[in-house]
Design a protein around this motif. Sequence first.
Motif, PDB file in Angstrom:
ATOM      1  N   VAL A  46       0.875  -1.170   0.000  1.00  0.00           N
ATOM      2  CA  VAL A  46       0.000   0.000   0.000  1.00  0.00           C
ATOM      3  C   VAL A  46       0.911   1.218   0.000  1.00  0.00           C
ATOM      4  N   LEU A  47       0.777   2.054  -1.003  1.00  0.00           N
ATOM      5  CA  LEU A  47       1.680   3.195  -1.192  1.00  0.00           C
ATOM      6  C   LEU A  47       0.837   4.417  -1.524  1.00  0.00           C
ATOM      7  N   GLY A  48       1.016   5.499  -0.770  1.00  0.00           N
ATOM      8  CA  GLY A  48       0.187   6.638  -1.123  1.00  0.00           C
ATOM      9  C   GLY A  48       0.457   7.925  -0.385  1.00  0.00           C
ATOM     10  N   ILE A  49      -0.288   8.925  -0.803  1.00  0.00           N
ATOM     11  CA  ILE A  49      -0.303  10.254  -0.193  1.00  0.00           C
ATOM     12  C   ILE A  49      -1.569  10.321   0.647  1.00  0.00           C
ATOM     13  N   LYS A  53       7.227  13.885  -2.603  1.00  0.00           N
ATOM     14  CA  LYS A  53       5.951  13.656  -1.932  1.00  0.00           C
ATOM     15  C   LYS A  53       6.209  13.036  -0.559  1.00  0.00           C
ATOM     16  N   LEU A  54       5.322  13.340   0.407  1.00  0.00           N
ATOM     17  CA  LEU A  54       5.365  12.632   1.674  1.00  0.00           C
ATOM     18  C   LEU A  54       4.527  11.371   1.494  1.00  0.00           C
ATOM     19  N   LEU A  55       5.174  10.202   1.583  1.00  0.00           N
ATOM     20  CA  LEU A  55       4.520   8.942   1.274  1.00  0.00           C
ATOM     21  C   LEU A  55       4.321   8.082   2.522  1.00  0.00           C
ATOM     22  N   ALA A  56       3.197   7.398   2.542  1.00  0.00           N
ATOM     23  CA  ALA A  56       2.972   6.304   3.489  1.00  0.00           C
ATOM     24  C   ALA A  56       3.157   5.016   2.705  1.00  0.00           C
ATOM     25  N   ILE A  57       4.060   4.154   3.178  1.00  0.00           N
ATOM     26  CA  ILE A  57       4.397   2.933   2.448  1.00  0.00           C
ATOM     27  C   ILE A  57       4.285   1.745   3.399  1.00  0.00           C
ATOM     28  N   CYS A  58       3.403   0.822   3.077  1.00  0.00           N
ATOM     29  CA  CYS A  58       3.224  -0.405   3.860  1.00  0.00           C
ATOM     30  C   CYS A  58       3.504  -1.573   2.927  1.00  0.00           C
TER      31      CYS A  58
END
Length: 430
Positions: A156-159, A249-254
């Motif tokens: 899961v990768l996103g802004i 970008k500031l990313l959230a990466i799971c």
Amino acid sequence: MMRTRPLKVALLGCGVVGSEVARIMTTHADDLAARIGAPVELAGVAVRRPDRVREGVDPALVTTDAAALARREDIDVVIEVIGGVEPARKLITSAFEHGASVVTANKALLAEDSPSLHEAAEKGGNDLYYEAAVAAAIPLVRPLRESLAGDKVNRVLGIVNGTTNFILDRMDSTGAGYGEALDEATALGYAEADPTADVEGFDAAAKAAILAGIAFHTRVRLDDVHREGLTEITAADIASAKRMGCTVKLLAICERAADGRSVTARVHPAMIPLSHPLAGVREAYNAVFVESDAAGQLMFYGPGAGGAPTASAVLGDLVAACRNKLNGSKGPGESAYAQLPVSPMGDVVTRYHISLDVADKPGVLAQVATTFAEHGVSIDTVRQQGKDGDAWLVVVTHSAPDASLSATVEALRGLDTVRGVASIMRVEGE
């Protein structure tokens, strides 16, 4: 046939989101009743300031006693939009104990202690819904919990934070510095008076914990998420990204590990290629990629904050919870059967973009390259600029464990020829 006796709803909090929830419940009452199969009635609204005028809310419904409202035996569903860990946790637990299902937008509480909330809901035979806790109006939690329940999610990768995306977008499009972009975000209402939760990555990290837990059927807490904010990002970093054909970008990466035996969750700024779909996410919008075995790549995009978008997600959950009450059924509960360990950031394999202030003399490049080699990190590209005794080296690495890259940076700081490590940023999406 529609049931005539209404389902009663308690609303805890009537700020930006809560007031929109109350408004939509009133203006869309007939549609909601038709979709649910019974009318829904706003039976009480808990607030801190009872004297404030709240358009569309009957003053007779307003109370300052949230605890009493949450434990009323006639309440079918409690909507919690107060935020924070306490007293929200006690209020939600009390609601479950007294027979109500709960709809919440409380990402901080879910990231801190979702297991106890799920256990309390299960014990009382009630529902816990929280679509609004991640990315507001964007349907993301329900697809992960239900639509992809038969698939294996790998990444899961996103802004997931609109404030930081607005700031970075302004820095990229106008050349503004961080401070200027933050001031504009504050003036437009995208940033709070105290923007710490957003710009230091706490908000995104809480959402990453929730997403990782659902995606990988594993309990992931906020403390398990590696977090870095964007306060150190400079206009020079943005310019350097552009020269590489990237944006920041500031990313959230799971991610699930390649061997499937562990997971990681992290939030940090990163350079991504302009060709990547996330690079085109502008202003305060959010977007999330989900990668799974069978479905492949899925992208969810839309407004990730704001009163009306968040209320949209809350009302969607309210409809589901009310339908279940009518039918005597339950929605999905916690799925944590996998119990996968959460690996530390040092185990993550990634790439780095490193900018070094070095002495402009022969042998510097060789010394820097040797340092990378000694730590097992391969260099992809090097760009050198120098004038009048000053020089800059910009190094982009191949993929390597984050721990190796961090050790390399520390070793570079110890070289006599390196005056300073001006910038360090990960490179993702390639």
